[in-house]
Design a protein around this motif. Structure first.
Motif, PDB file in Angstrom:
ATOM      1  N   ASP A  11       0.834  -1.193   0.000  1.00  0.00           N
ATOM      2  CA  ASP A  11       0.000   0.000   0.000  1.00  0.00           C
ATOM      3  C   ASP A  11       0.874   1.250   0.000  1.00  0.00           C
ATOM      4  N   LEU A  12       0.231   2.408   0.042  1.00  0.00           N
ATOM      5  CA  LEU A  12       0.970   3.666  -0.056  1.00  0.00           C
ATOM      6  C   LEU A  12       1.925   3.869   1.107  1.00  0.00           C
ATOM      7  N   LYS A  13       1.527   3.484   2.309  1.00  0.00           N
ATOM      8  CA  LYS A  13       2.413   3.712   3.448  1.00  0.00           C
ATOM      9  C   LYS A  13       3.662   2.842   3.358  1.00  0.00           C
ATOM     10  N   ASP A  14       3.570   1.691   2.679  1.00  0.00           N
ATOM     11  CA  ASP A  14       4.759   0.865   2.442  1.00  0.00           C
ATOM     12  C   ASP A  14       5.750   1.591   1.539  1.00  0.00           C
ATOM     13  N   LEU A  15       5.235   2.165   0.459  1.00  0.00           N
ATOM     14  CA  LEU A  15       6.115   2.873  -0.467  1.00  0.00           C
ATOM     15  C   LEU A  15       6.692   4.128   0.177  1.00  0.00           C
ATOM     16  N   GLN A  16       5.883   4.839   0.941  1.00  0.00           N
ATOM     17  CA  GLN A  16       6.366   6.039   1.624  1.00  0.00           C
ATOM     18  C   GLN A  16       7.460   5.684   2.633  1.00  0.00           C
ATOM     19  N   ALA A  17       7.259   4.592   3.380  1.00  0.00           N
ATOM     20  CA  ALA A  17       8.268   4.158   4.346  1.00  0.00           C
ATOM     21  C   ALA A  17       9.541   3.694   3.641  1.00  0.00           C
ATOM     22  N   MET A  18       9.379   3.041   2.488  1.00  0.00           N
ATOM     23  CA  MET A  18      10.547   2.565   1.741  1.00  0.00           C
ATOM     24  C   MET A  18      11.370   3.726   1.213  1.00  0.00           C
ATOM     25  N   LEU A  19      10.712   4.768   0.737  1.00  0.00           N
ATOM     26  CA  LEU A  19      11.423   5.939   0.237  1.00  0.00           C
ATOM     27  C   LEU A  19      12.179   6.636   1.370  1.00  0.00           C
ATOM     28  N   ALA A  20      11.556   6.739   2.537  1.00  0.00           N
ATOM     29  CA  ALA A  20      12.244   7.332   3.689  1.00  0.00           C
ATOM     30  C   ALA A  20      13.438   6.484   4.102  1.00  0.00           C
ATOM     31  N   HIS A  21      13.297   5.176   3.975  1.00  0.00           N
ATOM     32  CA  HIS A  21      14.378   4.249   4.338  1.00  0.00           C
ATOM     33  C   HIS A  21      15.594   4.436   3.440  1.00  0.00           C
ATOM     34  N   ILE A  22      15.380   4.528   2.139  1.00  0.00           N
ATOM     35  CA  ILE A  22      16.534   4.677   1.251  1.00  0.00           C
ATOM     36  C   ILE A  22      17.127   6.078   1.368  1.00  0.00           C
ATOM     37  N   ALA A  23      16.318   7.061   1.757  1.00  0.00           N
ATOM     38  CA  ALA A  23      16.861   8.405   1.985  1.00  0.00           C
ATOM     39  C   ALA A  23      17.810   8.389   3.176  1.00  0.00           C
ATOM     40  N   ASP A  24      17.477   7.640   4.221  1.00  0.00           N
ATOM     41  CA  ASP A  24      18.343   7.536   5.401  1.00  0.00           C
ATOM     42  C   ASP A  24      19.633   6.799   5.079  1.00  0.00           C
ATOM     43  N   ARG A  25      19.586   5.902   4.084  1.00  0.00           N
ATOM     44  CA  ARG A  25      20.781   5.123   3.708  1.00  0.00           C
ATOM     45  C   ARG A  25      21.366   5.620   2.389  1.00  0.00           C
ATOM     46  N   ALA A  26      21.174   6.881   2.106  1.00  0.00           N
ATOM     47  CA  ALA A  26      21.544   7.423   0.797  1.00  0.00           C
ATOM     48  C   ALA A  26      23.018   7.196   0.462  1.00  0.00           C
ATOM     49  N   ASP A  27      23.919   7.420   1.425  1.00  0.00           N
ATOM     50  CA  ASP A  27      25.352   7.270   1.150  1.00  0.00           C
ATOM     51  C   ASP A  27      25.694   5.818   0.831  1.00  0.00           C
ATOM     52  N   GLU A  28      25.174   4.902   1.618  1.00  0.00           N
ATOM     53  CA  GLU A  28      25.456   3.482   1.400  1.00  0.00           C
ATOM     54  C   GLU A  28      24.876   3.000   0.072  1.00  0.00           C
ATOM     55  N   ILE A  29      23.626   3.370  -0.197  1.00  0.00           N
ATOM     56  CA  ILE A  29      22.955   2.921  -1.422  1.00  0.00           C
ATOM     57  C   ILE A  29      23.577   3.577  -2.649  1.00  0.00           C
ATOM     58  N   GLY A  30      23.989   4.827  -2.512  1.00  0.00           N
ATOM     59  CA  GLY A  30      24.559   5.554  -3.641  1.00  0.00           C
ATOM     60  C   GLY A  30      25.802   4.902  -4.200  1.00  0.00           C
ATOM     61  N   ARG A  31      26.589   4.251  -3.339  1.00  0.00           N
ATOM     62  CA  ARG A  31      27.821   3.603  -3.811  1.00  0.00           C
ATOM     63  C   ARG A  31      27.529   2.405  -4.705  1.00  0.00           C
ATOM     64  N   LYS A  32      26.339   1.812  -4.570  1.00  0.00           N
ATOM     65  CA  LYS A  32      26.004   0.618  -5.344  1.00  0.00           C
ATOM     66  C   LYS A  32      25.063   0.913  -6.506  1.00  0.00           C
ATOM     67  N   TYR A  33      24.081   1.773  -6.292  1.00  0.00           N
ATOM     68  CA  TYR A  33      23.043   1.980  -7.295  1.00  0.00           C
ATOM     69  C   TYR A  33      23.035   3.373  -7.912  1.00  0.00           C
ATOM     70  N   GLY A  34      23.793   4.281  -7.356  1.00  0.00           N
ATOM     71  CA  GLY A  34      23.771   5.642  -7.868  1.00  0.00           C
ATOM     72  C   GLY A  34      23.166   6.595  -6.864  1.00  0.00           C
ATOM     73  N   ASN A  35      23.266   7.869  -7.190  1.00  0.00           N
ATOM     74  CA  ASN A  35      22.878   8.905  -6.240  1.00  0.00           C
ATOM     75  C   ASN A  35      21.387   8.851  -5.900  1.00  0.00           C
ATOM     76  N   VAL A  36      21.096   8.917  -4.604  1.00  0.00           N
ATOM     77  CA  VAL A  36      19.728   9.021  -4.098  1.00  0.00           C
ATOM     78  C   VAL A  36      19.641  10.338  -3.341  1.00  0.00           C
ATOM     79  N   SER A  37      19.126  11.362  -3.996  1.00  0.00           N
ATOM     80  CA  SER A  37      19.071  12.677  -3.353  1.00  0.00           C
ATOM     81  C   SER A  37      17.784  12.818  -2.555  1.00  0.00           C
ATOM     82  N   LYS A  38      17.886  13.540  -1.462  1.00  0.00           N
ATOM     83  CA  LYS A  38      16.707  13.778  -0.644  1.00  0.00           C
ATOM     84  C   LYS A  38      15.691  14.655  -1.370  1.00  0.00           C
ATOM     85  N   ALA A  39      16.182  15.479  -2.292  1.00  0.00           N
ATOM     86  CA  ALA A  39      15.255  16.313  -3.064  1.00  0.00           C
ATOM     87  C   ALA A  39      14.355  15.444  -3.953  1.00  0.00           C
ATOM     88  N   SER A  40      14.932  14.413  -4.586  1.00  0.00           N
ATOM     89  CA  SER A  40      14.140  13.515  -5.430  1.00  0.00           C
ATOM     90  C   SER A  40      13.144  12.723  -4.598  1.00  0.00           C
TER      91      SER A  40
END
Length: 540
Positions: A158-187
């Motif tokens: 549901d929507l709250k799952d996707l919203q929580a997932m987006l917040a999760h990857i924003a918190d791990r932006a540096d770690e995820i960015g090294r593998k998948y590319g930049n995850v900016s908080k603005a996006s």
């Protein structure tokens, strides 16, 4: 009245204005799609009703959106009103029988029918991104969110799952960015805002479980009639993004789920999109592209798509070109745009030498239409001025008690009515966050307690017993013993006789004498060493 190979639509006029020639729609070409157009009040919704009745009697399931609520009467038996009986006699509909039809009511909000739901995972990152008009960078972030959810076993329902997932990857932006590319908080923020708009329009009702199974839209009764699925859309049309989301998902599911069957004798399912101009007004490009794709390719899967709208110009040309069966009710020609619509509509028909099509469109009465359907080998028939047959079911909406009674005996009653909120990404990420907070709190408490326990620890080393107490003490027993030993040693030194303290200061004479002695000692020592070494060499 439905025959084995065709659907009776009405009777066309002869040059002397009498109605005689029956106009039909061949079932084997009904999956070539169609268009029903006409100004408000000219009878196009009734035409939709008689088409749905005819398909149902032919064993073809139907799905239609009820925009104004008056299509619900198809579930109730009709009444022998004078104008209906007169119309049946004019078109030679004999016998004219009234009947009720097997209807399943649906409603995305769950108010006037069974809820329709789909999961975020079923929608997928690509369709969601294009539906919300996300930029390339934002679409990339959406793909990353779905990818990490798959890798970490986080269900997106549901929507709250996707919203929580987006917040999760924003918190791990540096770690995820090294593998998948930049995850900016603005996006991430931009996507969250788009999801908020979708949620405010009722997206929380649509996304979730249990998800609709396409098979439930393709039911037939024991007597062989096709179910008529009526979607209550009066409230839904006030939320265009949600309506577009639903249609996009439904078309995609049909396109992907149904197998290829070529050209069947009759369609497996027929869709009617009433008030289609509301669908295409300011619609996302992805929706128009998907509709075009479905219209072009879903024919071979046995699905017919019929658009019901006020003006043929409301439908994109790429879609309009694929619609082979056409029913044109009266159009008004008061404005330049309306005049253009009349000419455009007239030019799409195969001409009839008995009348000028553009003039006839503006002269049609209520319940009359210009009809052209596909004949043998898929060739469009010559356009005919046709009086549409009357419906067999009720004209007008059901009452609320009647609707509830039909829902109670629905074949899907109880399957979709109660939402299911099982553990998914939102709950799993919330649990992980709670565990991390507890671990951090425990670490902070241990850190605060560390000064009082400084130096404490356990080792495998033993210490000798200097007290003569017998056994050696193991350091593992308790490091507090070190403090006790320290205090005991200080106490014993305190109880022993005090030493006499002497001064370390020297007089000048004492310092001179010690210097001479050291000098003499050093010279004598060097002489002795030389003598010993010399005697050894001579002896050698």
């Amino acid at each position: 009245m439905a025959e084995d190979e065709s659907l009776f639509l009405g009777a066309s006029r002869k040059p002397d204005d009498s109605y005689q020639r029956a106009e039909t729609l061949l079932l084997r070409y009904a999956n070539r799609h169609g268009l029903v157009t006409g100004a408000t009040g000219t009878g196009k919704t009734v035409t939709l009703q008689i088409l749905a009745e005819s398909f149902s009697n032919a064993g073809v399931p139907v799905f239609c959106a009820d925009i104004k609520g008056d299509l619900s009467g198809i579930a109730a038996i009709g009444e022998a009103k004078d104008f209906l009986v007169k119309r049946a006699g004019q078109v030679k509909l004999d016998p004219y029988e009234f009947q009720e039809f097997p209807v399943i009511f649906w409603d995305l909000f769950g108010e006037k029918g069974h809820p329709i739901r789909a999961t975020i995972s079923e929608m997928g990152p690509l369709l969601l991104s294009r539906l919300m008009n996300l930029s390339d960078a934002q679409e990339g972030v959406m793909n990353i969110a779905f990818r990490i959810a798959d890798e970490e076993g986080l269900l997106l329902l549901d929507l709250k799952d996707l919203q929580a997932m987006l917040a999760h990857i924003a918190d791990r932006a540096d770690e995820i960015g090294r593998k998948y590319g930049n995850v900016s908080k603005a996006s991430v923020g931009a996507i969250q805002r788009s999801l908020l708009v979708l949620e405010q329009q009722g997206g929380e009702h649509f996304f979730g479980e249990p998800a609709l199974r396409i098979e439930d839209l393709m039911r037939t009764t024991r007597d062989g009639r096709g179910a008529i699925n009526v979607l209550a859309a009066d409230k839904l049309m006030m939320n265009p993004r949600l309506y577009a989301t639903f249609l996009l998902w439904l078309m995609s599911e049909l396109f992907e789920a149904l197998p290829e069957i070529g050209d069947p004798d009759r369609p497996r399912l027929v869709f009617f999109f009433d008030e289609a101009h509301l669908l295409f007004d300011e619609a996302p490009k992805i929706l128009i592209d998907r509709v075009e794709q479905v219209v072009r390719l879903i024919r071979s899967k046995g699905v017919g798509v019929y658009f019901v709208t006020q003006n043929p110009l409301d439908v994109p040309e790429t879609v309009l070109a694929q619609l082979g069966n056409r029913i044109q009710h009266a159009l008004r020609a008061y404005t330049p745009r309306e005049q253009k619509a009349v000419r455009a509509s007239a030019e799409t028909f195969r001409p009839n030498p008995d009348f000028y099509c553009a003039d006839a469109i503006t002269q049609l009465g209520v319940g009359e239409a210009l009809v052209s359907t596909l004949e043998a080998k898929g060739v469009p028939s010559m356009v005919q001025r046709t009086l549409i047959r009357p419906p067999s079911s009720r004209l007008g909406p059901l009452t609320e008690p009647e609707r509830q009674k039909i829902q109670a005996v629905s074949p899907v009653a109880g399957q979709y009515d109660k939402p299911i909120d099982r553990e998914s990404a939102f709950e799993m990420l919330e649990k992980k966050a709670a565990e991390a907070a507890r671990a951090e709190e425990e670490a902070r408490e241990n850190e605060d307690a560390a000064p009082a326990d400084a130096g404490r620890g356990r080792t495998r080393w033993t210490l000798p017993d200097f007290d003569g107490g017998g056994e050696k003490r193991d350091r593992d027993d308790d490091d507090d013993d070190l403090e006790e030993d320290y205090r005991r040693r200080r106490s014993s030194r305190t109880r022993s006789a005090p030493r006499k303290r002497t001064s370390n200061r020297q007089t000048v004479a004492e310092a001179a004498i010690k210097s001479v002695v050291r000098s003499v000692g050093s010279s004598l020592g060097r002489a002795l060493v030389r003598g010993v070494l010399g005697s050894l060499k001579r002896g050698g």
